[in-house]
Design a protein around this motif. Structure first.
Motif, PDB file in Angstrom:
ATOM      1  N   LEU A 160      61.468   9.354  20.287  1.00  0.00           N
ATOM      2  CA  LEU A 160      61.104   9.664  18.948  1.00  0.00           C
ATOM      3  C   LEU A 160      61.678  10.994  18.651  1.00  0.00           C
ATOM      4  O   LEU A 160      61.083  11.786  19.576  1.00  0.00           O
ATOM      5  N   GLN A 161      61.857  11.099  17.271  1.00  0.00           N
ATOM      6  CA  GLN A 161      62.308  12.402  16.990  1.00  0.00           C
ATOM      7  C   GLN A 161      61.328  12.879  16.028  1.00  0.00           C
ATOM      8  O   GLN A 161      60.873  12.205  14.861  1.00  0.00           O
ATOM      9  N   PHE A 162      60.198  13.680  16.492  1.00  0.00           N
ATOM     10  CA  PHE A 162      59.420  14.188  15.406  1.00  0.00           C
ATOM     11  C   PHE A 162      59.625  15.196  14.272  1.00  0.00           C
ATOM     12  O   PHE A 162      58.996  15.500  13.288  1.00  0.00           O
ATOM     13  N   THR A 163      60.959  15.626  14.466  1.00  0.00           N
ATOM     14  CA  THR A 163      61.101  16.617  13.561  1.00  0.00           C
ATOM     15  C   THR A 163      61.818  15.994  12.279  1.00  0.00           C
ATOM     16  O   THR A 163      61.606  16.620  11.141  1.00  0.00           O
ATOM     17  N   LYS A 164      61.843  14.469  12.250  1.00  0.00           N
ATOM     18  CA  LYS A 164      62.177  13.884  10.902  1.00  0.00           C
ATOM     19  C   LYS A 164      61.064  13.488  10.104  1.00  0.00           C
ATOM     20  O   LYS A 164      61.385  13.146   9.218  1.00  0.00           O
ATOM     21  N   LEU A 165      59.974  13.682  10.691  1.00  0.00           N
ATOM     22  CA  LEU A 165      58.497  12.990  10.047  1.00  0.00           C
ATOM     23  C   LEU A 165      58.390  14.093   9.033  1.00  0.00           C
ATOM     24  O   LEU A 165      58.301  15.187   9.200  1.00  0.00           O
ATOM     25  N   PRO A 166      57.944  13.703   7.776  1.00  0.00           N
ATOM     26  CA  PRO A 166      57.512  14.910   6.689  1.00  0.00           C
ATOM     27  C   PRO A 166      56.216  15.320   6.975  1.00  0.00           C
ATOM     28  O   PRO A 166      55.036  14.742   6.316  1.00  0.00           O
TER      29      PRO A 166
ATOM     30  N   GLY B 254      50.153  16.012   6.229  1.00  0.00           N
ATOM     31  CA  GLY B 254      49.044  16.914   6.059  1.00  0.00           C
ATOM     32  C   GLY B 254      48.312  16.809   4.816  1.00  0.00           C
ATOM     33  O   GLY B 254      47.291  17.062   4.612  1.00  0.00           O
ATOM     34  N   LEU B 255      49.178  17.024   3.721  1.00  0.00           N
ATOM     35  CA  LEU B 255      48.610  16.893   2.562  1.00  0.00           C
ATOM     36  C   LEU B 255      47.779  15.594   2.095  1.00  0.00           C
ATOM     37  O   LEU B 255      46.738  15.610   1.692  1.00  0.00           O
ATOM     38  N   PHE B 256      48.159  14.476   2.638  1.00  0.00           N
ATOM     39  CA  PHE B 256      47.653  13.302   2.520  1.00  0.00           C
ATOM     40  C   PHE B 256      46.275  13.354   3.344  1.00  0.00           C
ATOM     41  O   PHE B 256      45.302  13.040   2.737  1.00  0.00           O
ATOM     42  N   ALA B 257      46.363  13.756   4.483  1.00  0.00           N
ATOM     43  CA  ALA B 257      45.167  13.750   5.506  1.00  0.00           C
ATOM     44  C   ALA B 257      44.049  14.794   4.687  1.00  0.00           C
ATOM     45  O   ALA B 257      42.847  14.678   4.996  1.00  0.00           O
ATOM     46  N   GLY B 258      44.572  16.057   4.261  1.00  0.00           N
ATOM     47  CA  GLY B 258      43.513  16.997   3.789  1.00  0.00           C
ATOM     48  C   GLY B 258      42.941  16.247   2.208  1.00  0.00           C
ATOM     49  O   GLY B 258      41.827  16.417   2.249  1.00  0.00           O
TER      50      GLY B 258
END
Length: 108
Positions: A2-8, A13-17
Motif C-alpha cells: 500500500l502506498q500511504f502517501t496517497k491517503l488524505p 486527522g481533522l475527522f478524528a479530531g
C-alpha cells in the motif's frame, strides 16, 4: 504494498479530531458543573424577565395617568373656550321670531 502517501492524512486527522472534540464536548456539556452553570444562567434570565415586567407595568400605569391628565386638560380647555364665546344678540332675535312665528301658526 500500500502506498500511504496517497491517503488524505490531513482530512483523516481533522475527522478524528472532530470526533474526539465532539465526544469530549458532549461529556463536558452534560457534566454536573455545566448543569449548575445552565441553572444559574436560567435563574438570571428569569430575574431579568421579572425586572423587565415590573418596568413595563410601571410604564403602563404612567401612560394611563398621562392619558387621564391629558383628557382632563382638554376638557378644561374646551370648557374655557366655550365660556369665552359671547352669544350673538342677533341669533337670539332670530330664534325668538322663529318661535313666535311657530306659535302663531299653531294658534291658527
Amino acid at each position: 504494498m500500500l502506498q500511504f502517501t496517497k491517503l488524505p492524512w490531513a482530512k483523516i486527522g481533522l475527522f478524528a479530531g472532530g470526533v474526539l472534540f465532539g465526544t469530549a464536548g458532549i461529556k463536558i456539556l452534560s457534566s454536573q458543573d455545566a448543569k449548575k452553570c445552565y441553572t444559574n444562567a436560567t435563574a438570571a434570565v428569569l430575574r431579568a424577565k421579572d425586572n423587565v415586567m415590573e418596568t413595563v407595568t410601571t410604564v403602563r400605569e404612567n401612560c394611563g395617568d398621562i392619558l387621564a391628565d391629558a383628557k382632563e386638560i382638554n376638557a378644561e380647555r374646551a370648557a374655557t373656550e366655550e365660556d369665552a364665546v359671547i352669544p350673538d344678540a342677533s341669533e337670539e332675535v332670530v330664534e325668538d321670531t322663529a318661535e313666535e312665528a311657530h306659535e302663531t301658526k299653531s294658534e291658527e
